[in-house]
Design a protein around this motif. Structure first.
Motif, PDB file in Angstrom:
ATOM      1  N   CYS A   1      -3.782  34.029  47.448  1.00 41.81           N
ATOM      2  CA  CYS A   1      -2.870  34.365  48.546  1.00 41.81           C
ATOM      3  C   CYS A   1      -1.930  33.206  48.848  1.00 41.81           C
ATOM      4  CB  CYS A   1      -3.674  34.743  49.789  1.00 41.81           C
ATOM      5  SG  CYS A   1      -2.668  35.299  51.176  1.00 41.81           S
ATOM      6  N   ALA A   2      -2.473  31.997  48.895  1.00 38.79           N
ATOM      7  CA  ALA A   2      -1.637  30.826  49.169  1.00 38.79           C
ATOM      8  C   ALA A   2      -0.640  30.591  48.040  1.00 38.79           C
ATOM      9  CB  ALA A   2      -2.512  29.592  49.375  1.00 38.79           C
ATOM     10  N   GLU A   3      -1.076  30.775  46.799  1.00 35.66           N
ATOM     11  CA  GLU A   3      -0.185  30.574  45.655  1.00 35.66           C
ATOM     12  C   GLU A   3       0.980  31.557  45.708  1.00 35.66           C
ATOM     13  OE1 GLU A   3       1.441  29.109  42.119  1.00 35.66           O
ATOM     14  OE2 GLU A   3      -0.049  28.257  43.503  1.00 35.66           O
ATOM     15  N   PHE A   4       0.674  32.826  46.006  1.00 35.87           N
ATOM     16  CA  PHE A   4       1.763  33.795  46.137  1.00 35.87           C
ATOM     17  C   PHE A   4       2.687  33.409  47.284  1.00 35.87           C
ATOM     18  CE2 PHE A   4       3.554  37.321  48.504  1.00 35.87           C
ATOM     19  CZ  PHE A   4       4.382  37.870  47.536  1.00 35.87           C
ATOM     20  N   THR A   5       2.121  33.072  48.436  1.00 39.25           N
ATOM     21  CA  THR A   5       2.911  32.871  49.649  1.00 39.25           C
ATOM     22  C   THR A   5       3.841  31.683  49.528  1.00 39.25           C
ATOM     23  OG1 THR A   5       1.051  33.807  50.910  1.00 39.25           O
ATOM     24  CG2 THR A   5       2.774  32.670  52.162  1.00 39.25           C
ATOM     25  N   ARG A   6       3.390  30.627  48.898  1.00 40.75           N
ATOM     26  CA  ARG A   6       4.236  29.427  48.847  1.00 40.75           C
ATOM     27  C   ARG A   6       5.489  29.640  47.998  1.00 40.75           C
ATOM     28  NH1 ARG A   6      -0.370  27.246  45.882  1.00 40.75           N
ATOM     29  NH2 ARG A   6      -1.014  26.373  47.889  1.00 40.75           N
ATOM     30  N   HIS A   7       5.472  30.641  47.138  1.00 39.89           N
ATOM     31  CA  HIS A   7       6.639  30.929  46.299  1.00 39.89           C
ATOM     32  C   HIS A   7       7.391  32.187  46.743  1.00 39.89           C
ATOM     33  CE1 HIS A   7       5.436  27.769  43.604  1.00 39.89           C
ATOM     34  NE2 HIS A   7       4.263  28.319  43.410  1.00 39.89           N
ATOM     35  N   PHE A   8       7.007  32.734  47.889  1.00 37.58           N
ATOM     36  CA  PHE A   8       7.551  33.994  48.384  1.00 37.58           C
ATOM     37  C   PHE A   8       9.013  33.799  48.802  1.00 37.58           C
ATOM     38  CE2 PHE A   8       6.442  37.600  51.632  1.00 37.58           C
ATOM     39  CZ  PHE A   8       7.211  38.488  50.904  1.00 37.58           C
ATOM     40  N   GLY A   9       9.923  34.529  48.161  1.00 38.49           N
ATOM     41  CA  GLY A   9      11.342  34.411  48.480  1.00 38.49           C
ATOM     42  C   GLY A   9      12.135  35.559  47.910  1.00 38.49           C
ATOM     43  N   PRO A  10      13.428  35.634  48.236  1.00 38.49           N
ATOM     44  CA  PRO A  10      14.225  36.821  47.912  1.00 38.49           C
ATOM     45  C   PRO A  10      14.867  36.833  46.536  1.00 38.49           C
ATOM     46  CG  PRO A  10      15.527  35.344  49.254  1.00 38.49           C
ATOM     47  CD  PRO A  10      14.153  34.710  49.129  1.00 38.49           C
ATOM     48  N   ALA A  11      14.804  35.759  45.766  1.00 43.68           N
ATOM     49  CA  ALA A  11      15.602  35.674  44.537  1.00 43.68           C
ATOM     50  C   ALA A  11      15.335  36.843  43.589  1.00 43.68           C
ATOM     51  CB  ALA A  11      15.337  34.340  43.834  1.00 43.68           C
TER      52      ALA A  11
END
Length: 289
Positions: free
Chosen positions: A194-204
């Protein structure tokens, strides 16, 4: 729960319905496939309904270390799941963050997608939505995301806007949320994912998908809630003008969780959409399901 092993790791899923065309449902962040139960109950008599547990914080089995947990990586996982289950001409249905994932699957891996259904969720640059953007920097500090989610173990806190409070007009499914929170706090590997996904979460990746969807050639239904306070109905209108031939339906008296606030209407829209539109082409060298 059945499981299947992919290159990324083991994924659990529910597979309900004896026959009919396959429909695959994608859920949102810190949620599980059980969110779709009202749809599965209504559609399983006519269709094969598959609800995978995406690695978004409430999944039961951590992925392999090093698995790609970006939005494109999870879209690839969904595409690999379709291949591993030998699903063809699938009607792909997304909600919340699952809508973002469905867009990327359709844009980058359309081979096994026969139809696309996008309900209220992330679109364009609203990714993550404003209420949840603070989670991204929090995930970059070890342990801070876990600390932030401690409040969600308390039922009274779940109605707050930055929790689950803006997702539904009805009562929160606390039994489901208890299960999601239990899964998150029980397994350090799930918290790591979950943390790995969240830290890279963005709109690109989602903005890239929007450009690609301008040439998407499969039947598309967009069913956005009029009263959604996180994902504007205007984004549904914008998607409908972007995707060739897409149809737009407004879901009244509902927020994001249209499958919970308006289950009968949402199921009817999906059923009629499948019955009245031919699925897109099957991948080369395969026989339609």
């Amino acid at each position: 729960m059945p499981q299947i092993t992919l290159d990324q790791g083991t994924v659990g899923y529910q597979d309900t319905g004896e026959g009919g065309e396959p429909v695959l449902f994608l859920h949102g962040y810190l949620m599980g496939g059980g969110l779709w139960e009202p749809m599965v109950e209504r559609l399983a008599p006519d269709f094969r309904c598959i609800t995978p547990e995406l690695p978004l914080g409430a999944h039961h089995i951590p992925l392999n270390r090093g698995a790609d947990l970006s939005l494109p990586g999870i879209a690839r996982l969904v595409a690999d799941l379709l291949t591993a289950l030998d699903l063809r001409r699938v009607t792909l249905v997304g909600n919340d963050l699952g809508t973002a994932i469905a867009q990327i699957v359709a844009a980058r891996h359309p081979e096994r997608v026969g139809r696309l259904v996008l309900t209220s969720g992330e679109c364009f640059d609203n990714c993550p939505a404003v209420w949840f953007r603070s989670l991204v920097p929090a995930a970059r500090v070890p342990g801070l995301l876990t600390l932030a989610f401690q409040a969600l173990r308390l039922r009274a806190a779940r109605r707050l806007p930055f929790a689950y409070g803006l997702l539904t007009k009805g009562a929160l499914p606390h039994d489901l949320i208890d299960e999601w929170m239990g899964t998150f706090f029980r397994d350090p590997g799930v918290r790591r994912d979950c943390a790995e996904f969240t830290r890279h979460f963005g709109p690109a990746a989602l903005l890239d998908a929007a450009e690609r969807l301008a040439s998407f050639d499969r039947p598309t239904l967009i069913a956005f809630a009029r009263e959604d306070r996180i994902f504007p109905y205007a984004h549904g209108e914008r998607l409908a003008t972007l995707i060739p031939g897409a149809s737009l339906e407004a879901v009244p008296d509902s927020r994001t969780w249209v499958m919970r606030d308006q289950p009968a209407l949402t199921a009817r829209l999906i059923r009629e959409f499948i019955h009245t539109t031919p699925a897109g082409a099957a991948p080369a060298g395969t026989t339609p399901a």
